[in-house]
Design an enzyme around this catalytic site. Structure first.
Site, PDB file in Angstrom:
ATOM      1  N   ARG A 343       0.816  -1.219   0.000  1.00 16.87           N
ATOM      2  CA  ARG A 343       0.000   0.000   0.000  1.00 16.87           C
ATOM      3  C   ARG A 343       0.852   1.272   0.000  1.00 16.87           C
ATOM      4  NH1 ARG A 343      -5.086   0.699   0.887  1.00 16.87           N
ATOM      5  NH2 ARG A 343      -4.723   2.529   2.224  1.00 16.87           N
ATOM      6  N   GLU A 358      -0.540   9.116   4.165  1.00 14.78           N
ATOM      7  CA  GLU A 358      -0.708  10.151   5.177  1.00 14.78           C
ATOM      8  C   GLU A 358       0.540  11.022   5.283  1.00 14.78           C
ATOM      9  OE1 GLU A 358      -3.811   7.466   7.835  1.00 14.78           O
ATOM     10  OE2 GLU A 358      -1.753   7.771   8.555  1.00 14.78           O
ATOM     11  N   PHE A 364       0.354   5.847  11.500  1.00 17.85           N
ATOM     12  CA  PHE A 364      -0.433   4.760  10.937  1.00 17.85           C
ATOM     13  C   PHE A 364       0.065   4.330   9.557  1.00 17.85           C
ATOM     14  CE2 PHE A 364      -2.988   6.469  14.288  1.00 17.85           C
ATOM     15  CZ  PHE A 364      -3.604   5.353  14.842  1.00 17.85           C
ATOM     16  N   GLU A 365      -0.074   5.159   8.570  1.00 17.85           N
ATOM     17  CA  GLU A 365       0.285   4.728   7.215  1.00 17.85           C
ATOM     18  C   GLU A 365       0.900   5.899   6.459  1.00 17.85           C
ATOM     19  OE1 GLU A 365      -1.820   1.708   4.238  1.00 17.85           O
ATOM     20  OE2 GLU A 365      -2.781   3.680   4.208  1.00 17.85           O
ATOM     21  N   GLN A 366       2.209   5.953   6.460  1.00 12.12           N
ATOM     22  CA  GLN A 366       2.899   6.946   5.657  1.00 12.12           C
ATOM     23  C   GLN A 366       3.881   6.236   4.736  1.00 12.12           C
ATOM     24  OE1 GLN A 366       6.302   9.136   7.036  1.00 12.12           O
ATOM     25  NE2 GLN A 366       5.865   8.628   9.154  1.00 12.12           N
TER      26      GLN A 366
END
Length: 537
Positions: A343, A358, A364-366
């Site tokens: 992702r 992000e 969380f999700e970078q």
């Protein structure tokens, strides 16, 4: 034996757990919020080490999305019971404030390369666990006990409980076997057995400049444990001018010839502020037994130079690394928190594609892929193809420590769609996590075309550079920044609260939520020997 120079694992390799199996040595170190989890290095001579594997590499083993900075994987313990490898680790979900949420797991593997098993949950009562294999076949789980009430201490002692591998759980009574010394903050326990004595090696004093290794022994595994005559067998706490500071959190290994060594974490501060840009590193000391007690040679202060079986080869340390992206991501690189790497990045057409997620600093999700800074001075360079539409889309080159602490040269756009270069800096903005404003004046660039981005660090000085064509000469952009800010001491937490180290790499954010990709053609990391590098190899 030839002299080797510490640290043997430079640049963010903390909390070492060492193991010998036959002629092979292995060191496991903490990785915190960086994925995959746990670094395991391999050596045949204790002097020269290569990264062998990062075993926690799938979602069933480790998912750190939401883990704050300097949480995640703490203090792994690597052991071997004669049949297979065992790895114990903590996934820390919260560390600041009164509460610590610390989940402890055990995995195993027939070989160091794997396959490593899915984890067995042990407990959540503390952190820094280890697994001791006694000579009667029993296995013992040892970890510190956290008490949020602070009665009598927040670090309430070292607890022992049997582990049943067939049932996959802890069993029998749990007992607090060692409350620590007056230095406090007892953690990082390892058990050993020698000449009928059980030895308990612990870390005390916090992981800052008061850190130490404390040794105690008992005839019974349940105690009571008597503290070493020196109390602290290794520490720099009373020697502020020693080359190796923050010395503690150790583990013991014996060579096939019967020589004993202690590995331990350390830090090499620079600047008058004593900042450890390279984080906590792994060093090694020669040790010896006397009257059934272990002593560090020339200790308790750690030595910069040490006798090792092998001769240290400095060439790999100083070699330039040019990374391409044709087949797979090089093992030097890691990313943050997520097991779902597809992702955030992909290798496509010989390029590293980052999908904008992000913001940089998200828990969380970078999309950030980076490698450790292992030298006090270095150059980094990449070429990016990125077409942002507005200021909420940005990608580029970053010197990164945590969400509170980074420097970031980005290709972005103004709200009118005009592409530009913009430098973002957080510069130790804890506890607010804000960017430093106003920004340096952005540089307008054409809306099409690749951009070469570079940075140079020379000791304390960080300078960004750019070129609009790959064959053009690089030009300076922005001011000279204070590179020492990207360090443990400025990592965004209170005293002794930042545990990782500086990274350099590439990142991409799309705050519009459209996952706009940025494509990076290569990445260069070039070590530089510089006059400010007081303790370089």
């Amino acid at each position: 034996m030839p002299l080797a120079r510490n640290p043997i694992l430079p640049g963010f390799n903390a909390d070492p757990s060492i193991l010998r199996v036959g002629e092979d040595y292995y060191i496991a170190t903490s990785t915190f919020e960086w994925y995959p989890g746990v670094q395991i290095h391999h050596s045949r001579d204790l002097a020269n080490w290569t990264l062998a594997t990062r075993p926690l590499s799938r979602k069933s083993q480790l998912d750190m999305r939401g883990d704050p900075d300097s949480c995640g994987v703490w203090a792994p313990c690597l052991t071997h019971d004669g049949e297979k490898f065992w790895l114990v680790y903590t996934d820390v979900k919260r560390k600041d404030g009164s509460f610590k949420d610390t989940h402890n797991y055990i995995v195993s593997s027939p070989t160091i390369e794997g396959p490593w098993s899915d984890p067995v949950f042990a407990n959540s009562s503390g952190f820094d666990p280890s697994l001791f294999h006694d000579d009667d076949g029993k296995k013992w789980f040892v970890n510190m006990l956290a008490d949020y009430r602070g009665r009598p201490r927040t670090f309430a002692g070292i607890v022992l409980q049997e582990f049943d591998p067939s049932a996959g759980k802890l069993c029998g009574p749990r007992k607090n076997i060692f409350y620590g010394t007056d230095l406090d903050l007892v953690e990082g326990p390892h058990l050993y057995k020698r000449n009928g004595w059980y030895y308990l090696l612990t870390a005390e004093g916090g992981t800052g400049y008061g850190h130490a290794c404390t040794l105690a022994r008992s005839r019974d595994i349940w105690g009571p444990y008597t503290v070493h005559p020196q109390q602290y067998i290794l520490s720099s706490k009373d020697h502020p001018f020693a080359a190796l500071q923050r010395a503690g959190h150790g583990d013991i290994v014996e060579t096939p010839e019967g020589k004993t060594y202690l590995v331990h974490l350390t830090g090499r501060p620079t600047t008058q502020e004593r900042r450890c840009v390279l984080g906590r590193e792994t060093a090694i000391q020669e040790a010896f037994w006397q009257d059934d007690w272990l002593y560090v040679k020339d200790g308790p202060v750690p030595s910069l130079l040490v006798d090792l079986p092998g001769e240290q080869d400095e060439k790999p340390y100083w070699a330039e690394r040019k990374y391409t992206f044709a087949d797979e991501l090089h093992k030097d690189f890691q990313w943050l928190r997520t097991p779902e790497s597809d992702r955030i990045f992909a290798l496509e057409d010989g390029k590293l594609t980052l999908f904008g997620r992000e913001s940089i600093g998200s828990w969380f999700e970078q999309s950030l892929v980076a490698r450790r800074q292992e030298h006090f001075s270095y150059d980094a360079e990449t070429v990016v193809d990125f077409s942002p539409e507005d200021e909420r889309q940005f990608a580029g080159l970053t010197a990164y420590y945590s969400r509170y602490n980074f420097f970031y040269l980005t290709v972005t756009a103004h709200s009118d769609g005009q592409r530009e270069l913009l430098i973002m800096s957080s510069e130790a903005s804890w506890p607010l996590g804000k960017l430093k404003l106003p920004f340096s004046e952005p540089k307008k660039i054409p809306n099409e075309g690749k951009v070469k981005l570079a940075l140079t660090i020379r000791g304390r000085d960080l300078q960004f550079w750019y070129a609009l064509e790959s064959d053009q000469e690089l030009q300076k952009i922005g001011p000279v920044f204070d590179a020492s800010i990207v360090s443990d001491e400025c990592g965004g937490h209170q005293l002794h609260g930042s545990f990782t180290g500086a990274f350099v790499g590439v990142a991409c954010s799309d705050l519009n939520g459209t996952a706009l990709p940025a494509r990076f053609e290569y990445f260069v990391y070039r070590p530089v020997s510089h006059h400010t590098d007081r303790y370089e190899i």
